[in-house]
Write a protein that holds these residues in place. Structure first.
Motif, short mmCIF file in Angstrom:
data_model
loop_
_atom_site.label_atom_id
_atom_site.label_comp_id
_atom_site.label_asym_id
_atom_site.label_seq_id
_atom_site.Cartn_x
_atom_site.Cartn_y
_atom_site.Cartn_z
N HIS A 90 0.85 -1.17 0.00
CA HIS A 90 0.00 0.00 0.00
C HIS A 90 0.90 1.23 0.00
N PRO A 91 0.55 2.26 -0.76
CA PRO A 91 1.45 3.42 -0.86
C PRO A 91 1.67 4.12 0.47
N GLY A 92 0.68 4.11 1.37
CA GLY A 92 0.89 4.73 2.67
C GLY A 92 1.96 4.01 3.46
N VAL A 93 1.98 2.68 3.38
CA VAL A 93 3.00 1.88 4.06
C VAL A 93 4.35 2.06 3.38
N LEU A 94 4.36 2.04 2.05
CA LEU A 94 5.61 2.20 1.32
C LEU A 94 6.25 3.55 1.62
N VAL A 96 6.20 5.19 4.40
CA VAL A 96 6.88 5.09 5.69
C VAL A 96 8.17 4.28 5.55
N GLN A 97 8.11 3.15 4.86
CA GLN A 97 9.29 2.29 4.71
C GLN A 97 10.43 3.03 4.03
N VAL A 98 10.13 3.68 2.92
CA VAL A 98 11.18 4.35 2.15
C VAL A 98 11.77 5.52 2.94
N ALA A 99 10.90 6.31 3.58
CA ALA A 99 11.40 7.44 4.36
C ALA A 99 12.27 6.96 5.52
N GLN A 100 11.88 5.86 6.15
CA GLN A 100 12.66 5.34 7.27
C GLN A 100 14.02 4.86 6.81
N VAL A 101 14.07 4.11 5.71
CA VAL A 101 15.36 3.62 5.21
C VAL A 101 16.22 4.78 4.74
N ASP A 102 15.60 5.82 4.18
CA ASP A 102 16.38 6.99 3.79
C ASP A 102 17.03 7.62 5.01
N ALA A 103 16.29 7.71 6.11
CA ALA A 103 16.87 8.25 7.35
C ALA A 103 17.96 7.34 7.89
N MET A 104 17.74 6.03 7.85
CA MET A 104 18.73 5.08 8.34
C MET A 104 20.04 5.16 7.55
N SER A 105 19.94 5.55 6.28
CA SER A 105 21.12 5.62 5.42
C SER A 105 21.75 7.00 5.41
N GLY A 106 21.15 7.96 6.08
CA GLY A 106 21.65 9.32 6.01
C GLY A 106 21.34 10.00 4.69
N GLY A 107 20.24 9.59 4.03
CA GLY A 107 19.83 10.24 2.79
C GLY A 107 20.45 9.66 1.55
N ARG A 108 20.47 8.32 1.44
CA ARG A 108 21.12 7.67 0.28
C ARG A 108 20.17 6.79 -0.53
N VAL A 109 18.87 6.94 -0.32
CA VAL A 109 17.90 6.01 -0.92
C VAL A 109 17.26 6.62 -2.17
N GLU A 110 17.00 5.76 -3.15
CA GLU A 110 16.23 6.11 -4.33
C GLU A 110 15.16 5.05 -4.52
N LEU A 111 13.98 5.48 -4.92
CA LEU A 111 12.86 4.56 -5.09
C LEU A 111 12.57 4.37 -6.56
N GLY A 112 12.79 3.14 -7.04
CA GLY A 112 12.32 2.75 -8.35
C GLY A 112 10.97 2.07 -8.20
N LEU A 147 2.45 12.73 0.19
CA LEU A 147 2.75 12.52 1.61
C LEU A 147 4.08 13.17 1.99
N TRP A 148 5.10 12.98 1.17
CA TRP A 148 6.42 13.51 1.51
C TRP A 148 6.47 15.04 1.42
N GLN A 149 5.57 15.63 0.62
CA GLN A 149 5.55 17.09 0.47
C GLN A 149 4.60 17.78 1.44
N THR A 150 3.84 17.01 2.22
CA THR A 150 2.90 17.61 3.16
C THR A 150 3.64 18.45 4.19
N PRO A 151 3.28 19.71 4.37
CA PRO A 151 3.99 20.56 5.33
C PRO A 151 3.89 20.03 6.76
N ALA A 152 4.88 20.34 7.56
CA ALA A 152 4.88 19.94 8.97
C ALA A 152 3.63 20.48 9.65
N GLY A 153 2.98 19.62 10.40
CA GLY A 153 1.76 20.00 11.09
C GLY A 153 0.51 19.90 10.24
#
Length: 315
Positions: A90-94, A96-112, A147-153
């Motif tokens: 589901h895109p909502g779950v994906l 979260v997964q992608v954003a979390q792995v991006d944080a775990m890597s220090g910003g090195r993830v790309e989504l194909g 989702l990723w572009q939604t402003p804080a709050g």
């Protein structure tokens, strides 16, 4: 491998197919070796079922679980999928997964991301496989970026044919803004439009060499129609790589991956280093600036060392 100060240098990335039989430890050894050798990225397929005959042991590894591990086991190399299937998550779950792995890597993830195509795999794992899947992909891309572009709050809602989200907080956020999205596919019309709307990169996977240039022109046209500079997009290709120091070594490696030498030369980056350099020169002329080297033997670290030593410096 991109060397600063040199114009038109080809990015070389390692690309694996773990569903054919590979453990996390094998993938980690390859990814760490690729990082040490200076490759630009380590990507993997997103599949759960072996293709073709052969022993599927040790069984599949999940793409995003693997990338989470590699995010901690590597430090520089970029990480991603080529490509995740829109039918799997589901895109909502994906998001979260992608954003979390991006944080775990220090910003090195790309989504194909792609539509998914392997029907037997879906049947084997009980995953729905609708006849028409392009709409799933379109909505997933809109939701992920929304989702990723939604402003804080703030919050994000979406009502589509396939997905409905209500008051999602749009968290967590990726480290990268925007997180690079690779749109993959060889379709002549709808895929170029998706790449133009959402992509940082457009990838052709295993195309005929004669089809690469015309498809790039279609994507460039879609970029112009969308009001984007065609030069903003990275144009890439995924091709099998089987390289030997001499003909005997090349033929031995071809036999290991179960392919005929002549067929490999026709469809992939194959042969001696000089042959591969010449082929990459043709890809450059077609407008390709990034290549995913499909390495079917994940234990053959010697081959990626050979490419790093004798091909990369010339391209």
């Amino acid at each position: 491998m991109r060397r600063r100060g040199i114009v038109e240098v080809m990015d070389l990335r390692i690309f694996t197919e773990p569903q054919q039989g590979a453990s996390y430890d094998q993938l980690a050894r390859l990814a760490i070796a690729a990082e040490e050798l200076g490759y630009d990225a380590f990507f993997r397929s997103d599949h759960y079922l072996r293709m073709g005959d052969g022993d599927p042991s040790p069984g599949p590894t999940d793409a995003w679980t693997t990338l989470a591990g590699l995010a901690r086991d590597t430090s520089r190399i970029r990480l991603g999928t080529l490509v995740s299937s829109a039918t799997f998550r589901h895109p909502g779950v994906l998001a979260v997964q992608v954003a979390q792995v991006d944080a775990m890597s220090g910003g090195r993830v790309e989504l194909g991301l792609g539509t998914g195509w392997f029907e037997a795999e879906h049947r084997a794992f009980g995953i729905p496989f609708p006849d028409k899947r392009f709409g799933l992909l379109e909505e997933q891309l809109e939701i992920l970026t929304g989702l990723w572009q939604t402003p804080a709050g703030g919050s994000y809602s979406f009502s589509g044919q396939h997905y409905q989200l209500t008051d999602n907080p749009g968290l967590p956020k990726p480290v990268q803004t925007p997180l690079p999205i690779v749109v993959g596919g060889n379709g002549p019309r709808r895929t170029p439009r998706l790449a133009a709307r959402y992509g940082a990169e457009y990838n052709q996977s295993f195309p005929g060499f004669e089809a690469i240039g015309p498809q790039i022109e279609r994507v460039r046209g879609a970029m112009s129609e969308a009001g984007r500079d065609p030069e903003e997009l990275v144009y890439s290709v995924a091709l099998i790589a089987v390289v030997g120091r001499d003909e005997a070594e090349f033929e031995r490696r071809a036999a290991v991956v179960g392919r005929e030498p002549a067929e490999l030369r026709e469809h992939g980056l194959a042969g001696t280093p000089s042959e591969v350099v010449d082929r990459i020169g043709q890809l450059k002329a077609d407008g390709i600036s990034r290549i995913y080297l499909q390495c079917m033997d994940v234990d053959d670290l010697d081959m990626i060392e050979l490419i790093a030593a004798e091909v990369a410096p010339q391209v």
